[in-house]
Design a protein around this motif. Structure first.
Motif, PDB file in Angstrom:
ATOM      1  N   ARG A  26       1.006  -1.316   0.048  1.00 49.88           N
ATOM      2  CA  ARG A  26       0.394  -0.561  -0.098  1.00 49.88           C
ATOM      3  C   ARG A  26       0.952   1.210   0.527  1.00 49.88           C
ATOM      4  O   ARG A  26       0.747   2.071  -0.917  1.00 49.88           O
ATOM      5  N   LEU A  29       2.223   1.930  -3.774  1.00 47.05           N
ATOM      6  CA  LEU A  29       1.434   2.736  -4.767  1.00 47.05           C
ATOM      7  C   LEU A  29       1.292   3.974  -3.834  1.00 47.05           C
ATOM      8  O   LEU A  29       1.084   5.448  -5.046  1.00 47.05           O
ATOM      9  N   VAL A 166      -4.975  -0.780  -2.211  1.00 43.85           N
ATOM     10  CA  VAL A 166      -4.360  -1.405  -3.778  1.00 43.85           C
ATOM     11  C   VAL A 166      -4.835  -1.915  -4.455  1.00 43.85           C
ATOM     12  O   VAL A 166      -4.980  -1.540  -5.690  1.00 43.85           O
ATOM     13  N   ALA A 169      -5.925   1.212  -5.869  1.00 46.06           N
ATOM     14  CA  ALA A 169      -4.770   2.070  -6.930  1.00 46.06           C
ATOM     15  C   ALA A 169      -5.017   1.213  -8.662  1.00 46.06           C
ATOM     16  O   ALA A 169      -4.343   2.325  -9.077  1.00 46.06           O
ATOM     17  N   LYS A 174      -1.606   8.690 -11.544  1.00 41.65           N
ATOM     18  CA  LYS A 174      -0.909   9.513 -11.312  1.00 41.65           C
ATOM     19  C   LYS A 174      -0.576  11.205 -11.494  1.00 41.65           C
ATOM     20  O   LYS A 174       0.305  11.928 -10.298  1.00 41.65           O
TER      21      LYS A 174
END
Length: 481
Positions: A26, A29, A166, A169, A174
């Motif tokens: 986690r 990420l 997770v 994600a 990003k």
């Protein structure tokens, strides 16, 4: 250490390990998508608030007060019904309060944030705080499982929180960090729901739950609560001191260079792995055992148990501190250095990690020794010790921030202040336990041989570090090729 306790420790440690491994995934990420800057600082502040009150009202004061009073209670079903209903209502109202006044609470937890940052963070704080409501119920049900010497479910269920991030994600980008913050926040709340459902499924046929249901049906849920609340409020003071210390670290870091909150968070996450895997896992399975011996007036057996537990825990924590310090940079690079997390961020986080690891041994041992105080219903004494440690940590942090001129080193001073307070915590707990009794548990011959072995281990690890790294690179390249 008896086989049953060792077995429970291994089972509990495995559950915690699953959770912590997913926690590292986690954090990898989070570092990838948020880096170490404004958005990561905002997310960690939003997480800090439910985590702060969770450790006070759930894992901290509640856990330390519930089990001893539950063991003493004659009407266990009625006792549990009262606790669950009263605390659920309090936590629910508190969550509503934070939701309506999220800007105010955000400012308290990140006093150094400007108004623009507060405006971004406050809606996220309101969302994340609802995790507290579900996790209180999880902690309550987990305490019932612990009474039955079943530790794996509760320790493993924490992995749901990490797993939710997770999974989230996979749906974020990003290049859109603000959107990512909202995905991660909703995932946090949903993980609390998942943990609660798991515990309800596991406990559906539990005799304590059946007694609670029967108590509700017969409307016989009246039971004496004075003893519990006395211990609980003293426990709140003790637990809040530890969490206020963490909060003050975050507040102080909010005045430092951008990313300081993140450096503390990432380093503390690595630091928490051996602390949770060894110290917390061992104390969780030890508490019922110590309670049983003391309740039966078998303090000699309790002391012998403490002796074996201390020796076992000390070796594990010392090895972890040495290995973590020597490979601190490599650990941070392996876990976090990708995406928006740069090499400079890795170096800074590594130094903060070393500062935290300096206090790993005293932190772990004081957790074990503090069980004696809780088992003896000395929550008030534990609270006073915790607040004195908070004062020491705060003074040291302020002193380091003022005296250190290099902006990059100030955050290291904040982390090291936490380690200094751990030595006071250990000393104060030894004093309450009894210096004579404590040193009576120590074999100085064993200590001498252990220190020599640890020095040799540290030297060998340092000298062979280049070869170990080359081996890992060779293995990595072989897998990649």
């Amino acid at each position: 250490m008896k086989n049953l306790v060792f077995k429970n420790f291994i089972i509990n440690a495995l559950g915690i390990l699953c959770s912590r491994v997913l926690g590292l995934v986690r954090d990898i990420l989070i570092a990838l998508f948020l880096g170490a800057g404004l958005y990561s600082d905002i997310f960690f502040v939003a997480l800090k608030m439910p985590a702060f009150f969770r450790r006070i009202f759930a894992e901290g004061a509640f856990g330390q007060s519930f089990l001893p009073n539950f063991v003493k209670a004659r009407k266990k079903g009625a006792f549990c019904v009262n606790i669950m209903m009263q605390f659920s209502l309090i936590v629910l109202l508190f969550c509503l309060l934070v939701s309506f006044f999220s800007s105010f609470f955000t400012k308290i937890f990140a006093f150094g944030f400007n108004q623009e940052t507060i405006n971004i963070a406050s809606p996220l704080v309101a969302i994340n705080f609802w995790y507290l409501f579900f996790i209180f119920l999880v902690t309550f049900l987990g305490a019932i499982l612990n009474y039955k010497q079943k530790f794996f479910i509760t320790s493993f269920s924490a992995a749901f929180f990490n797993l939710s991030i997770v999974i989230a994600a996979f749906f974020v980008d990003k290049n859109y960090p603000l959107k990512t913050l909202y995905y991660f926040s909703y995932a946090t709340v949903l993980s609390g729901v998942a943990q609660l459902i798991l515990h309800l499924i596991i406990l559906k046929n539990n005799p304590v739950i059946k007694a609670m249901i029967l108590s509700i049906r017969l409307k016989k849920s009246k039971t004496k609560m004075k003893s519990f609340y006395g211990n609980f409020f003293h426990g709140v003071l003790g637990s809040s001191a530890t969490q206020i210390s963490s909060l003050l670290d975050t507040t102080i870091a909010s005045f430092l260079i951008s990313g300081s909150i993140s450096y503390l968070y990432y380093a503390n996450r690595v630091f928490q792995l051996p602390l949770a895997l060894f110290a917390i896992a061992l104390t969780q399975v030890s508490f019922p055992k110590i309670l049983k011996h003391i309740k039966s007036n078998q303090e000699v057996l309790a002391s012998k148990f403490m002796q074996k537990a201390m020796a076992f825990l000390s070796i594990l924590l010392c090895v972890s501190s040495i290995a973590g310090s020597i490979f601190s940079l490599e650990i941070c690079q392996l876990l976090f250095q990708r995406g928006n997390f740069t090499r400079e961020d890795s170096i800074q986080t590594a130094y903060v990690l070393i500062a935290y690891l300096a206090g790993l041994l005293p932190f772990g041992l004081q957790k074990l020794l503090s069980l004696w105080l809780y088992a003896k219903f000395k929550q008030k004494t534990a609270a006073l010790i915790a607040f004195k440690a908070l004062f020491i940590s705060l003074l040291c942090s302020i002193a380091f921030v003022i005296l250190i001129k290099d902006e990059n080193l100030k955050v290291i001073g904040v982390a090291f202040s936490s380690s200094l307070s751990a030595f006071y915590l250990l000393g104060a707990n030894i004093k309450e336990f009894g210096f004579k009794k404590f040193f009576g548990l120590i074999s100085f011959r064993f200590c001498f041989l252990t220190i020599i072995a640890l020095i040799i281990f540290a030297a060998m690890l340092y000298l062979t570090k280049p070869y170990i790294l080359n081996l890992f690179i060779w293995i990595y390249m072989g897998i990649k090729g």
